[in-house]
Design a protein around this motif. Structure first.
Motif, PDB file in Angstrom:
ATOM      1  N   GLN A  27      -9.428 -27.571  36.966  1.00  0.00           N
ATOM      2  CA  GLN A  27     -10.878 -27.756  37.105  1.00  0.00           C
ATOM      3  C   GLN A  27     -11.252 -28.665  38.260  1.00  0.00           C
ATOM      4  OE1 GLN A  27     -12.438 -28.384  32.838  1.00  0.00           O
ATOM      5  NE2 GLN A  27     -13.532 -26.745  33.855  1.00  0.00           N
ATOM      6  N   ARG A  42     -16.209 -13.927  40.563  1.00  0.00           N
ATOM      7  CA  ARG A  42     -17.104 -14.513  39.562  1.00  0.00           C
ATOM      8  C   ARG A  42     -18.428 -14.935  40.181  1.00  0.00           C
ATOM      9  NH1 ARG A  42     -18.061 -19.653  38.627  1.00  0.00           N
ATOM     10  NH2 ARG A  42     -18.848 -20.324  36.616  1.00  0.00           N
ATOM     11  N   MET A  46     -22.075 -13.088  39.313  1.00  0.00           N
ATOM     12  CA  MET A  46     -23.035 -13.895  38.553  1.00  0.00           C
ATOM     13  C   MET A  46     -24.459 -13.726  39.066  1.00  0.00           C
ATOM     14  SD  MET A  46     -21.511 -17.634  37.757  1.00  0.00           S
ATOM     15  CE  MET A  46     -22.812 -18.399  36.829  1.00  0.00           C
TER      16      MET A  46
ATOM     17  N   ASP B  34     -31.706 -20.109  32.198  1.00  0.00           N
ATOM     18  CA  ASP B  34     -32.073 -18.784  32.710  1.00  0.00           C
ATOM     19  C   ASP B  34     -31.137 -17.706  32.176  1.00  0.00           C
ATOM     20  OD1 ASP B  34     -33.360 -19.439  36.012  1.00  0.00           O
ATOM     21  OD2 ASP B  34     -34.339 -18.960  34.125  1.00  0.00           O
ATOM     22  N   GLN B  35     -31.609 -16.496  32.130  1.00  0.00           N
ATOM     23  CA  GLN B  35     -30.796 -15.308  31.872  1.00  0.00           C
ATOM     24  C   GLN B  35     -30.001 -15.405  30.579  1.00  0.00           C
ATOM     25  OE1 GLN B  35     -28.250 -15.047  35.266  1.00  0.00           O
ATOM     26  NE2 GLN B  35     -29.914 -15.605  36.630  1.00  0.00           N
ATOM     27  N   GLY B 300     -16.357 -24.212  36.541  1.00  0.00           N
ATOM     28  CA  GLY B 300     -16.977 -25.295  35.788  1.00  0.00           C
ATOM     29  C   GLY B 300     -16.864 -26.629  36.488  1.00  0.00           C
ATOM     30  N   THR B 305     -21.109 -26.113  34.289  1.00  0.00           N
ATOM     31  CA  THR B 305     -22.347 -25.458  34.701  1.00  0.00           C
ATOM     32  C   THR B 305     -23.500 -25.814  33.774  1.00  0.00           C
ATOM     33  OG1 THR B 305     -21.825 -23.572  33.333  1.00  0.00           O
ATOM     34  CG2 THR B 305     -21.100 -23.453  35.607  1.00  0.00           C
ATOM     35  N   ALA B 309     -25.270 -21.702  31.085  1.00  0.00           N
ATOM     36  CA  ALA B 309     -25.331 -21.326  32.499  1.00  0.00           C
ATOM     37  C   ALA B 309     -24.017 -20.743  32.996  1.00  0.00           C
ATOM     38  CB  ALA B 309     -25.719 -22.530  33.347  1.00  0.00           C
ATOM     39  N   GLY B 310     -23.050 -20.614  32.110  1.00  0.00           N
ATOM     40  CA  GLY B 310     -21.746 -20.098  32.536  1.00  0.00           C
ATOM     41  C   GLY B 310     -21.732 -18.590  32.611  1.00  0.00           C
ATOM     42  N   ASN B 311     -20.593 -18.058  32.953  1.00  0.00           N
ATOM     43  CA  ASN B 311     -20.449 -16.614  33.117  1.00  0.00           C
ATOM     44  C   ASN B 311     -19.156 -16.163  32.461  1.00  0.00           C
ATOM     45  OD1 ASN B 311     -21.395 -14.165  34.118  1.00  0.00           O
ATOM     46  ND2 ASN B 311     -20.024 -14.292  35.870  1.00  0.00           N
ATOM     47  N   GLU B 329     -15.839 -24.192  31.128  1.00  0.00           N
ATOM     48  CA  GLU B 329     -16.746 -23.789  32.194  1.00  0.00           C
ATOM     49  C   GLU B 329     -18.108 -24.464  32.050  1.00  0.00           C
ATOM     50  OE1 GLU B 329     -18.182 -19.820  32.042  1.00  0.00           O
ATOM     51  OE2 GLU B 329     -18.384 -19.663  34.214  1.00  0.00           O
TER      52      GLU B 329
END
Lengths: 478, 443
Positions: A27, A42, A46, B34-35, B300, B305, B309-311, B329
């Motif tokens: 990380q 990614r 996104m 968001d989203q 992350g 995030t 807000a992560g993916n 993340e």
């Protein structure tokens, strides 16, 4: 028993410490390397549905824009000119990542860059969707001509303005249509993507900067520069058809020799190899490094250019390198080399993006010419340009000659591994406004002479388009 | 209800309120991002989860007031974080996770209230052991689809998603603790001295042999390195604490290493996973989960995030075996390190409880549960961090993995039972005067 419970506790602690170390590595320590990893799609997937800035050419044509649509997904990325800018601008797809500028400049386009996000004071307090608009250095008219000129061929063309490193055109064929990859029909996108990836001709590859081909005669320009810089400009190669201890032969096993200017216009391999023996590998390598040919240099395309000056696993001998045998470069690199010679030896990093602009057209990032230093003396560059001009006037590259403009250039070909032909040119050679490299490859290049005629006519038509010459010049010298 | 509330319960209530606050805050932050598709629809489920915690807390107050007060809040916090992060990724999981949380609390209740003394478990250890073996190997017997690239050891029973392996392991731990408590005396290091000797009853090899066989079977037939490692670690830890003979330890470690090496060169499925682990970049099929989890974790970064807000939905198996990915993340290195510390704290607390256990059976059982919990969490996180080859290890309390939540609630309840510091209800002589005193004071 308690003491043995302590053993278990220590064991547990040790394996958990491993976990913390690995977490830190993933990380924090290696995070940037992982974020930039080529397989990491990614970041771009996104932002597929997010607002995204447009991309336009230097003369104002919009080549990528995001439009609002009705349907399950709110926005669609469109490329009005289809495949014309496919390799340069790239694509963005919902599941397959992205390519080209769409990927390398994603932070600007999607508004993740701080400069784009905070455009005025209110942006500190209100979270609005801010995107960056990208202004290319590429000229739409030149790009169109490059595509038209290369129609029906496999290869690439790169045009650079020597004065500021701006890439004026970059075309690679075979190509693909980015609209097919940004579509919302994910099933057909997946089919298209698999087909493109498995295509043996590699339509997704930007040949202009990823295809390495043997440069042969073109590299003698670097050898000549080396010889002049180390004070061997008056060297005269003896008339010969062989080089001691080397297997290098001339075309048709002819005997040749003479001063550097005559070696240049006849591409006398044995003569260049003799100079290479005299110069030694270290000198050649030093100049190549200064020209940026040995290391990988990156343009702002976000692609790494590497694997230069190579031939298999074995390092090349100085005579081979001096004659350009086994030396492989990409079209972008060759154009860059010519541009440096055309810019009096000042090396300027090639760039395709001029500016990143905010919502009101204000400039957020300006990719001003990135001067990489004086590679060779201006006098040396002048001598080299004279040799290039002479080569077009009465040497190997007479096919490049135009009526109104004095052109300097080289034609080169290689038929050993993959057949290919090169044309590189500076025009006008006295005060260069463009440096161009064209690479053609494929099986239809069976006749060397015919292939050189084709590549020369392609190069001429692009030069005319850039200089906006009237059409009668098309006749050239043919 | 007594007015004299045990100190442990006060600690527990305070920490539980904190855990509830963090959970609600995480859900809320994820909802405003968001989203994200979190709607008010998940609010009832969240409320149900908090009510279940309250039920568990009240149960402990009534029936096990002196039990450790830190274990349950940590587990609750992990469960709450898991709920917030997983439900954000797939809102349809909220109902499922709440159902299993309900079943889990019922199991918790049954253990805390129903089992008066842990010796009751010791009596039924043999049926439990047989059931454990059956459950561990049930997924092998039932036909699974070998072409399925996602590793799964689960059964679908109607609407319920059941992962029998973990429950089986818990039952085996109970059986093994009983067995060791019965048979250890003649063979312990205390009896023989800790020098390297091979004298002693030959029957002492039976548990080692059993542990080795089960581990080997897991490794060879399920090709699951993580599961095999946890199984072996649990057995060997319990055995080491109970018996502790170095000769035997060296022998069993040698045997399991030999098995692992043999399996690595001869089991094709295991080899596939090992190659995908060593070089995930050129193995898009099995390696995708590994590379993508690395990318997501790297995305992350230090601070994450932020929730929602992560993916991470991009990573295959993200709500189950790769549940650590959204944690790392969205909460970043700091949050992820805190979550890992939570597991370390749970396991360490389990070991501490073992040192204070009043009977051998209780102590060995606590060791087994602590190593099981700590080991499983370790293996699951290690898989996402590419320290272990791809394994089907769900993250305790966080993963949405059906019946696993029940298993962990049972394990937690057992640990809490062991941690009680007053004599159990069956031994009423010491507890009655206290109650009398209490009654006198009030009158």
């Amino acid at each position: 028993m308690t003491r043995r419970i302590l053993h278990i506790g220590v064991g547990l602690l040790v394996i958990y410490v491993l976990l913390f170390v690995q977490l830190e590595l993933t990380q924090v320590v290696r995070a940037d390397a992982l974020r930039d990893h080529p397989q990491n799609i990614r970041g771009i997937t996104m932002v597929f549905d997010a607002p995204r800035g447009s991309i336009s050419t230097a003369d104002g044509e919009i080549v990528a824009e995001t439009v609002t649509v009705s349907g399950a997904r709110p926005r669609l990325r469109q490329y009005p000119y289809g495949s014309l800018y496919a390799h340069l601008v790239g694509f963005i797809s919902a599941e397959h990542g992205g390519g080209g500028l769409e990927r390398s400049h994603n932070d600007f386009l999607a508004g993740d860059d701080l400069g784009v996000r905070i455009q005025d004071k209110r942006d500190f307090f209100v979270d609005r969707a801010r995107t960056g608009q990208i202004k290319l250095s590429v000229r739409h008219d030149v790009q169109l001509v490059a595509r038209a000129a290369l129609a029906g061929h496999q290869g690439a063309a790169v045009v650079i303005n020597p004065a500021n490193g701006a890439v004026l055109a970059m075309w690679s064929a075979p190509h693909f249509n980015p609209n097919h990859l940004s579509s919302h029909d994910l099933v057909s996108v997946a089919d298209d993507f698999v087909a493109l990836k498995s295509d043996a001709e590699g339509p997704l590859v930007n040949r202009a900067d990823a295809q390495l081909a043997e440069v042969n005669a073109i590299f003698t320009l670097v050898t000549a520069a080396t010889a002049i810089e180390v004070g061997l400009s008056d060297f005269v190669a003896p008339q010969s058809d062989t080089v001691p201890t080397q297997t290098i032969k001339n075309d048709g096993n002819i005997t040749c020799g003479g001063d550097m200017a005559s070696l240049f216009i006849t591409y006398c391999r044995t003569g260049w190899a003799t100079i290479g023996l005299k110069l030694g590998g270290a000198n050649l390598r030093a100049i190549s490094e200064r020209f940026g040919l040995t290391e990988s240099i990156s343009t702002d395309l976000g692609n790494q250019l590497d694997g230069l000056l190579q031939s298999g696993e074995e390092p090349l001998s100085a005579p081979h390198v001096a004659a350009g045998i086994g030396v492989k470069l990409s079209p972008l690199h060759v154009a860059h080399l010519l541009a440096t010679v055309g810019n009096d030896g000042q090396r300027i990093r090639p760039h395709v993006v001029d500016q990143v602009q905010g919502h009101d057209g204000s400039v957020i990032r300006d990719f001003t010419p990135n001067n990489l230093g004086q590679v060779i003396a201006p006098d040396t560059a002048l001598t080299l340009r004279r040799m290039l001009a002479e080569n077009v006037e009465r040497g190997n590259a007479q096919g490049l000659a135009l009526k109104n403009v004095e052109v300097g250039g080289i034609l080169a070909s290689g038929f050993a591994e993959q057949p290919h032909v090169w044309a590189v040119a500076l025009a006008p050679v006295t005060q260069p406004e463009l440096a161009i490299a064209v690479l053609l490859e494929g099986d239809e290049l069976s006749d060397p002479h015919a292939a050189e005629t084709v590549v020369a006519s392609i190069t001429r038509s692009i030069i005319e388009a850039v200089l906006r010459l009237p059409s009668p010049n098309v006749e050239g010298t043919q | 209800m007594t007015t004299d509330v045990n100190q442990q319960r006060i600690v527990e209530l305070t920490l539980l309120l904190l855990a509830a606050f963090i959970t609600c805050a995480t859900v809320a932050i994820a909802a405003v991002g968001d989203q994200v598709e979190i709607t008010w629809r998940v609010a009832p489920y969240l409320a149900a989860l908090l009510i279940l915690w309250a039920v568990a807390h009240v149960t402990l107050r009534q029936r096990a007031p002196t039990a450790n007060g830190i274990l349950f809040p940590i587990a609750a916090l992990l469960q709450g974080l898991g709920f917030a992060l997983m439900v954000r990724i797939d809102p349809s999981l909220a109902a499922r996770q709440t159902t299993w949380a309900l079943i889990g609390v019922v199991g918790f209740f049954v253990v805390v209230v129903g089992i008066r003394g842990l010796h009751q478990l010791r009596i039924v250890r043999i049926p439990l052991g047989i059931a454990g073996v059956l459950l561990v190997f049930l997924p092998l017997i039932s036909d699974s689809d070998p072409s399925d690239s996602e590793i799964s050891l689960a059964l679908q029973l109607g609407p319920l998603h059941v992962v029998p392996g973990e429950l089986g392991k818990l039952l085996l731990i109970i059986f093994f603790a009983g067995w060791l408590a019965d048979h250890r005396t003649q063979n312990t290091a205390e009896f023989w001295g800790e020098t390297l000797r091979i004298e002693g009853d030959r029957s002492r090899f039976i548990p080692l042999l059993g542990g080795w066989l089960i581990t080997s079977a897991v490794l060879i037939f399920q090709s699951d390195v993580g599961s095999a490692a946890v199984t072996f670690a649990v057995f060997i830890s319990m055995w080491w604490v109970a018996v502790g003979r170095r000769t035997d330890l060296v022998l069993s470690l040698g045997a399991i290493t030999a098995t692992a090496v043999l399996a690595a060169v001869s089991v094709p499925e295991l080899q596939n996973r090992l190659t995908a682990w060593i070089d995930p970049w050129s193995n898009p099929e099995l390696g995708a989960a590994i590379t993508r989890s690395s990318f997501a974790l790297a995305g992350g970064g230090l601070t994450g995030t932020g929730p929602g807000a992560g993916n991470a939905e991009w990573v295959p198996g993200v709500t189950d075996h790769f549940a650590f990915v959204p944690v790392g993340e969205e909460l970043g290195f700091f949050g992820a390190a805190a979550v890992i510390s939570g597991y370390l704290l749970l396991a360490g607390m389990g070991l501490r409880i073992a040192t204070k256990a009043r009977r051998e059976f209780d102590g060995v059982l606590a060791i087994g549960i602590a190593v099981f919990l700590g080991g499983q969490a370790w293996a699951s996180v290690a898989t996402t961090l590419r320290l272990l080859p791809p394994s089907a290890m769900s993250l305790p309390f966080i993963s949405i993995n059906g019946s696993a939540l029940l298993t962990w609630n049972l394990a937690l309840a057992l640990l809490l039972k062991i941690s009680e510091t007053v004599p159990e209800a069956s031994d009423q002589t010491t507890i009655l005067p206290g109650i009398k005193l209490e009654a006198e004071r009030q009158s």
